[in-house]
Motif scaffolding. Structure first.
Motif, PDB file in Angstrom:
ATOM      1  N   SER A   1      -4.710  63.068 -37.225  1.00 52.99           N
ATOM      2  CA  SER A   1      -4.907  62.109 -38.312  1.00 52.99           C
ATOM      3  C   SER A   1      -6.369  61.695 -38.414  1.00 52.99           C
ATOM      4  N   CYS A   2      -6.989  61.451 -37.278  1.00 57.38           N
ATOM      5  CA  CYS A   2      -8.400  61.060 -37.274  1.00 57.38           C
ATOM      6  C   CYS A   2      -9.288  62.179 -37.820  1.00 57.38           C
ATOM      7  N   ASP A   3      -8.927  63.416 -37.532  1.00 57.68           N
ATOM      8  CA  ASP A   3      -9.670  64.544 -38.092  1.00 57.68           C
ATOM      9  C   ASP A   3      -9.579  64.547 -39.614  1.00 57.68           C
ATOM     10  N   VAL A   4      -8.385  64.275 -40.138  1.00 60.32           N
ATOM     11  CA  VAL A   4      -8.191  64.255 -41.588  1.00 60.32           C
ATOM     12  C   VAL A   4      -9.022  63.139 -42.217  1.00 60.32           C
TER      13      VAL A   4
ATOM     14  N   LYS B   1     -11.665  61.751 -41.008  1.00 58.98           N
ATOM     15  CA  LYS B   1     -13.067  61.847 -40.588  1.00 58.98           C
ATOM     16  C   LYS B   1     -13.507  60.618 -39.785  1.00 58.98           C
ATOM     17  N   VAL B   2     -12.584  60.098 -38.972  1.00 56.65           N
ATOM     18  CA  VAL B   2     -12.913  58.965 -38.105  1.00 56.65           C
ATOM     19  C   VAL B   2     -13.982  59.403 -37.109  1.00 56.65           C
ATOM     20  N   SER B   3     -15.024  58.576 -36.976  1.00 53.88           N
ATOM     21  CA  SER B   3     -16.148  58.939 -36.111  1.00 53.88           C
ATOM     22  C   SER B   3     -15.780  58.851 -34.634  1.00 53.88           C
ATOM     23  N   ASP B   4     -15.081  57.764 -34.267  1.00 55.99           N
ATOM     24  CA  ASP B   4     -14.815  57.488 -32.856  1.00 55.99           C
ATOM     25  C   ASP B   4     -13.410  56.930 -32.707  1.00 55.99           C
ATOM     26  N   LEU B   5     -12.631  57.534 -31.817  1.00 56.44           N
ATOM     27  CA  LEU B   5     -11.284  57.048 -31.479  1.00 56.44           C
ATOM     28  C   LEU B   5     -11.306  56.482 -30.069  1.00 56.44           C
ATOM     29  N   GLU B   6     -10.840  55.246 -29.933  1.00 56.43           N
ATOM     30  CA  GLU B   6     -10.730  54.597 -28.628  1.00 56.43           C
ATOM     31  C   GLU B   6      -9.277  54.206 -28.408  1.00 56.43           C
ATOM     32  N   MET B   7      -8.723  54.593 -27.268  1.00 55.72           N
ATOM     33  CA  MET B   7      -7.336  54.286 -26.928  1.00 55.72           C
ATOM     34  C   MET B   7      -7.303  53.272 -25.793  1.00 55.72           C
ATOM     35  N   LEU B   8      -6.634  52.145 -26.017  1.00 58.15           N
ATOM     36  CA  LEU B   8      -6.432  51.193 -24.924  1.00 58.15           C
ATOM     37  C   LEU B   8      -5.246  51.605 -24.057  1.00 58.15           C
ATOM     38  N   ASP B   9      -4.318  52.370 -24.621  1.00 64.53           N
ATOM     39  CA  ASP B   9      -3.222  53.008 -23.872  1.00 64.53           C
ATOM     40  C   ASP B   9      -2.266  52.038 -23.190  1.00 64.53           C
ATOM     41  N   TYR B  10      -2.058  50.866 -23.767  1.00 65.68           N
ATOM     42  CA  TYR B  10      -0.985  50.011 -23.264  1.00 65.68           C
ATOM     43  C   TYR B  10       0.358  50.623 -23.651  1.00 65.68           C
ATOM     44  N   ALA B  11       1.369  50.319 -22.869  1.00 68.48           N
ATOM     45  CA  ALA B  11       2.708  50.829 -23.181  1.00 68.48           C
ATOM     46  C   ALA B  11       3.227  50.169 -24.460  1.00 68.48           C
ATOM     47  N   ASP B  12       3.763  50.967 -25.339  1.00 66.41           N
ATOM     48  CA  ASP B  12       4.373  50.510 -26.585  1.00 66.41           C
ATOM     49  C   ASP B  12       5.482  49.510 -26.267  1.00 66.41           C
TER      50      ASP B  12
ATOM     51  N   ALA C   1      -2.196  48.878 -33.750  1.00 59.78           N
ATOM     52  CA  ALA C   1      -1.254  48.793 -32.638  1.00 59.78           C
ATOM     53  C   ALA C   1      -0.801  50.161 -32.143  1.00 59.78           C
ATOM     54  N   HIS C   2      -0.411  51.047 -33.067  1.00 61.82           N
ATOM     55  CA  HIS C   2       0.234  52.311 -32.703  1.00 61.82           C
ATOM     56  C   HIS C   2      -0.411  53.498 -33.411  1.00 61.82           C
ATOM     57  N   PRO C   3      -0.246  54.694 -32.863  1.00 69.39           N
ATOM     58  CA  PRO C   3      -0.558  55.888 -33.639  1.00 69.39           C
ATOM     59  C   PRO C   3       0.285  55.887 -34.917  1.00 69.39           C
ATOM     60  N   ASP C   4      -0.306  56.126 -36.010  1.00 70.63           N
ATOM     61  CA  ASP C   4       0.144  56.176 -37.415  1.00 70.63           C
ATOM     62  C   ASP C   4      -0.188  54.906 -38.181  1.00 70.63           C
ATOM     63  N   ASP C   5      -0.391  53.765 -37.494  1.00 65.96           N
ATOM     64  CA  ASP C   5      -0.764  52.537 -38.203  1.00 65.96           C
ATOM     65  C   ASP C   5      -2.106  52.681 -38.914  1.00 65.96           C
ATOM     66  N   GLU C   6      -2.995  53.479 -38.339  1.00 62.43           N
ATOM     67  CA  GLU C   6      -4.324  53.637 -38.929  1.00 62.43           C
ATOM     68  C   GLU C   6      -4.236  54.237 -40.327  1.00 62.43           C
TER      69      GLU C   6
ATOM     70  N   GLY D   1      -2.141  51.497 -43.058  1.00 58.11           N
ATOM     71  CA  GLY D   1      -2.816  50.297 -43.555  1.00 58.11           C
ATOM     72  C   GLY D   1      -4.253  50.489 -43.952  1.00 58.11           C
ATOM     73  N   THR D   2      -4.934  51.462 -43.333  1.00 56.83           N
ATOM     74  CA  THR D   2      -6.375  51.576 -43.558  1.00 56.83           C
ATOM     75  C   THR D   2      -6.839  53.017 -43.748  1.00 56.83           C
ATOM     76  N   GLY D   3      -5.924  53.942 -43.986  1.00 58.96           N
ATOM     77  CA  GLY D   3      -6.324  55.331 -44.163  1.00 58.96           C
ATOM     78  C   GLY D   3      -7.322  55.514 -45.287  1.00 58.96           C
ATOM     79  N   GLY D   4      -7.136  54.761 -46.357  1.00 59.76           N
ATOM     80  CA  GLY D   4      -8.036  54.882 -47.501  1.00 59.76           C
ATOM     81  C   GLY D   4      -9.446  54.414 -47.196  1.00 59.76           C
ATOM     82  N   VAL D   5      -9.574  53.246 -46.560  1.00 58.91           N
ATOM     83  CA  VAL D   5     -10.930  52.745 -46.281  1.00 58.91           C
ATOM     84  C   VAL D   5     -11.600  53.570 -45.188  1.00 58.91           C
ATOM     85  N   LEU D   6     -10.828  54.032 -44.200  1.00 60.08           N
ATOM     86  CA  LEU D   6     -11.436  54.884 -43.176  1.00 60.08           C
ATOM     87  C   LEU D   6     -12.011  56.143 -43.806  1.00 60.08           C
ATOM     88  N   ALA D   7     -11.256  56.781 -44.696  1.00 56.60           N
ATOM     89  CA  ALA D   7     -11.738  57.996 -45.346  1.00 56.60           C
ATOM     90  C   ALA D   7     -12.893  57.702 -46.301  1.00 56.60           C
TER      91      ALA D   7
END
Length: 277
Positions: free
Chosen positions: A76-79, A81-92, A13-18, A21-27
């Motif tokens: 955060s994505c750099d840390v 090593k996320v391959s691809d970041l996509e933003m839908l950019d809806y208002a919070d 949903a938001h920046p920081d949620d990644e 909840g899933t920082g470990g599996v992403l890394a």
């Protein structure tokens, strides 16, 4: 064999949620050579502004907050090593009951089919083997988390793809441990009222209902650093208050409920890609 890479798509949903909840599996999966795709649905504009200024207070500029949080998300994505970041950019949409829930253009006010169609395009492009998002209550009832769940499940129906699908969750035993640590860190913390305590007790799942336990201990340092990259929201990120060592002890396991699978992999499982490699 195919040259198409194994792919994990996490819809948050938001920046920081990644990171939460899933920082470990992403890394972990990035380190294993799996393509990791993060879809962030909102701009995070209802977060804290510089100096901790709150939404609705004088000096809070949602557009400036969104820009700042975009930069933190990229860090955060750099840390991780996320391959691809996509933003839908809806208002919070803000927390439950905030006036921003009803604002035109907010994610909560966006028709599900509209958001799902945009996400379905990304799914067709990346062809994920595994999709991770929240459960139908958004884990704890946040409107944007619920909406992320809704558009993810609707997008899957729009495509011909059959990925393994998971919802993030947390064992009740771990939730109990969080409560103990919070009381250790805040000795003057008042006891929650009975209604609040009852609501907290319903977050997560009994341990025996969790289908998937992924050990990400080796990547807990990256997860902590990814959370720390969201410095503007540090006041709201309880986990950072634990310190790196205790964080690693408690946050070394990420847990999920598998809700769609065409592989026949046995459960409980310890790998989101069980049956796929």
């Amino acid at each position: 064999m195919t040259d198409w890479p194994l792919t994990l798509m996490a819809v948050h949903a938001h920046p920081d949620d990644e990171a939460t909840g899933t920082g470990g599996v992403l890394a972990r999966y990035a380190a294993e050579g799996i393509r990791t795709v993060l879809v962030t649905c909102t701009d995070g504009g209802c977060g804290d502004g510089p100096g901790g200024v709150k939404p609705g207070d004088p000096g809070h500029d949602p557009a400036a907050v969104a820009l700042m949080r975009r930069q933190e998300l990229e860090a955060s994505c750099d840390v991780l090593k996320v391959s691809d970041l996509e933003m839908l950019d809806y208002a919070d949409s803000g927390m439950t009951g905030w006036p921003s829930n009803d604002a035109p253009g907010s994610f909560w006010q966006t028709p599900v089919q509209e958001g799902a169609a945009r996400l379905a395009e990304l799914m067709r492009h990346y062809r994920p083997d595994v999709v991770v998002t929240y459960d139908e209550n958004g884990f704890y009832g946040h409107p944007d988390h619920i909406q992320a769940h809704r558009i993810t499940m609707a997008a899957l129906e729009m495509t011909a793809l059959t990925p393994k699908v998971y919802w993030t969750t947390m064992p009740r035993s771990m939730m109990q441990r969080f409560g103990e640590i919070m009381r250790e860190l805040h000795e003057d913390m008042p006891e929650p009222d009975p209604a609040e305590a009852a609501a907290m007790a319903e977050i997560g799942l009994p341990d025996d209902e969790i289908t998937t336990w992924v050990d990400t201990t080796a990547f807990s340092g990256q997860k902590f650093d990814a959370l720390a990259a969201h410095a503007s929201q540090g006041e709201n990120i309880f986990f950072l208050k634990m310190g790196n060592e205790r964080f690693g002890e408690l946050m070394g396991m990420e847990t999920f409920v598998r809700v769609q699978d065409a592989t026949g992999a046995a459960i409980p499982e310890n790998d989101l890609f069980a049956g796929l490699r």
